[in-house]
Design a protein around this motif. Structure first.
Motif, mmCIF file in Angstrom:
data_model
loop_
_atom_site.group_PDB
_atom_site.id
_atom_site.type_symbol
_atom_site.label_atom_id
_atom_site.label_comp_id
_atom_site.label_asym_id
_atom_site.label_seq_id
_atom_site.Cartn_x
_atom_site.Cartn_y
_atom_site.Cartn_z
ATOM 1 N N ARG A 122 31.198 16.901 -5.274
ATOM 2 C CA ARG A 122 29.995 16.066 -5.343
ATOM 3 C C ARG A 122 30.328 14.584 -5.202
ATOM 4 O O ARG A 122 29.486 13.794 -4.778
ATOM 5 C CB ARG A 122 29.271 16.318 -6.665
ATOM 6 N N GLN A 140 32.018 16.203 1.446
ATOM 7 C CA GLN A 140 31.541 17.459 0.871
ATOM 8 C C GLN A 140 30.413 17.256 -0.139
ATOM 9 O O GLN A 140 30.069 18.183 -0.868
ATOM 10 C CB GLN A 140 32.708 18.188 0.189
ATOM 11 N N ALA A 142 27.107 16.873 0.191
ATOM 12 C CA ALA A 142 25.910 17.697 0.403
ATOM 13 C C ALA A 142 26.166 19.141 -0.017
ATOM 14 O O ALA A 142 25.339 19.765 -0.701
ATOM 15 C CB ALA A 142 25.479 17.635 1.869
ATOM 16 N N LEU A 143 27.321 19.672 0.381
ATOM 17 C CA LEU A 143 27.658 21.048 0.016
ATOM 18 C C LEU A 143 27.828 21.179 -1.493
ATOM 19 O O LEU A 143 27.387 22.168 -2.102
ATOM 20 C CB LEU A 143 28.938 21.477 0.735
ATOM 21 N N GLU A 146 26.343 19.385 -3.801
ATOM 22 C CA GLU A 146 25.029 19.321 -4.432
ATOM 23 C C GLU A 146 24.288 20.649 -4.301
ATOM 24 O O GLU A 146 23.620 21.100 -5.236
ATOM 25 C CB GLU A 146 24.200 18.195 -3.810
ATOM 26 N N GLN A 147 24.400 21.280 -3.140
ATOM 27 C CA GLN A 147 23.748 22.577 -2.947
ATOM 28 C C GLN A 147 24.330 23.625 -3.895
ATOM 29 O O GLN A 147 23.594 24.404 -4.513
ATOM 30 C CB GLN A 147 23.906 23.027 -1.498
ATOM 31 N N LEU A 148 25.640 23.628 -3.999
ATOM 32 C CA LEU A 148 26.292 24.586 -4.892
ATOM 33 C C LEU A 148 25.923 24.307 -6.344
ATOM 34 O O LEU A 148 25.701 25.235 -7.139
ATOM 35 C CB LEU A 148 27.809 24.515 -4.701
ATOM 36 N N TYR A 149 25.820 23.034 -6.686
ATOM 37 C CA TYR A 149 25.427 22.658 -8.049
ATOM 38 C C TYR A 149 24.014 23.146 -8.363
ATOM 39 O O TYR A 149 23.751 23.647 -9.467
ATOM 40 C CB TYR A 149 25.516 21.144 -8.209
ATOM 41 N N GLN A 150 23.104 23.007 -7.405
ATOM 42 C CA GLN A 150 21.735 23.462 -7.616
ATOM 43 C C GLN A 150 21.676 24.975 -7.802
ATOM 44 O O GLN A 150 20.889 25.485 -8.612
ATOM 45 C CB GLN A 150 20.851 23.038 -6.435
ATOM 46 N N VAL A 151 22.509 25.698 -7.054
ATOM 47 C CA VAL A 151 22.552 27.158 -7.208
ATOM 48 C C VAL A 151 23.021 27.534 -8.612
ATOM 49 O O VAL A 151 22.429 28.393 -9.284
ATOM 50 C CB VAL A 151 23.475 27.784 -6.143
#
Length: 212
Positions: A49, A54, A56-57, A59-64
């Motif tokens: 983060r 990396q 964006a990736l 942040e997406q993984l964090y949201q998941v």
């Protein structure tokens, strides 16, 4: 005769924290291994983060992960609604099969346990007063998690209720989000008291009293 297993050395204990197989750690409920894996994963996710390439990736993984956490808490909260029914069924089955003598024989152990837990609570109150915590406000919010933990006998199962209480007390998420799950797994001093008293009680029942 009874044999006491040898305590592992400090080095072995530290090495056992690192799981040889991540999947096996979850399957075997190796809590130290799970916590170690979560810490490593969290640090790696934090680095992602903070990285420009990396971010964006990450942040997406964090949201998941955040979504999975919320779903897990919702499921646990739903299960807690049925805990009183389960406790009632277990007690009723035990009494119907073994009679009231089984429960009465545990009276001394329960009394000693409550005295020890009461002493523990007094120590905690003294520490909180030392750090300026208002006991009335604290116990006003903590009474529900305490009652839930008493009924369920599960620190992890009480976690959603404890998190809600921490939010109402105004504790920052950065603090309770880390300390509560970790404390529910590692800081089980109340369970340690119960296990020690239960061990002494069981030893006396089978005629093998423990000495110092």
């Amino acid at each position: 005769s009874f044999s006491v297993p040898e305590n592992p050395g400090v080095v072995d204990a530290l090495l056992n924290i690192v799981p040889g197989n991540i999947v096996a750690a979850f399957a075997e409920l190796n809590m130290l291994g799970i916590i170690f894996t979560a810490l490593v994963f969290g640090i790696a996710l934090l680095k992602m983060r903070q990285s420009e390439q990396q971010h964006a990736l990450g942040e997406q993984l964090y949201q998941v992960i955040e979504g999975l956490n919320e779903v897990t808490l919702k499921v646990m909260s739903g299960v807690l609604h049925f805990v009183p029914i389960g406790v009632f069924a277990i007690v009723a089955e035990t009494v119907s099969q073994q009679g009231m003598e089984t429960l009465l024989s545990l009276g001394d152990m329960v009394m000693v346990l409550y005295i020890a837990l009461g002493a523990q609570l007094l120590i905690y109150c003294a520490v909180m007063l030392l750090f300026g915590v208002k006991l009335r406000s604290f116990f006003g919010e903590a009474r529900t998690p305490m009652a839930t933990a008493f009924a369920t006998q599960s620190s992890s199962g009480t976690l959603p209720v404890t998190i809600n209480a921490a939010q109402r007390l105004g504790i920052p998420k950065s603090i309770y989000g880390f300390s509560l799950p970790l404390g529910a797994t590692l800081n089980m001093d109340g369970a340690a008291i119960r296990i020690a008293i239960s061990a002494v009680f069981a030893a006396n029942v089978i005629g093998a009293p423990l000495d110092l």
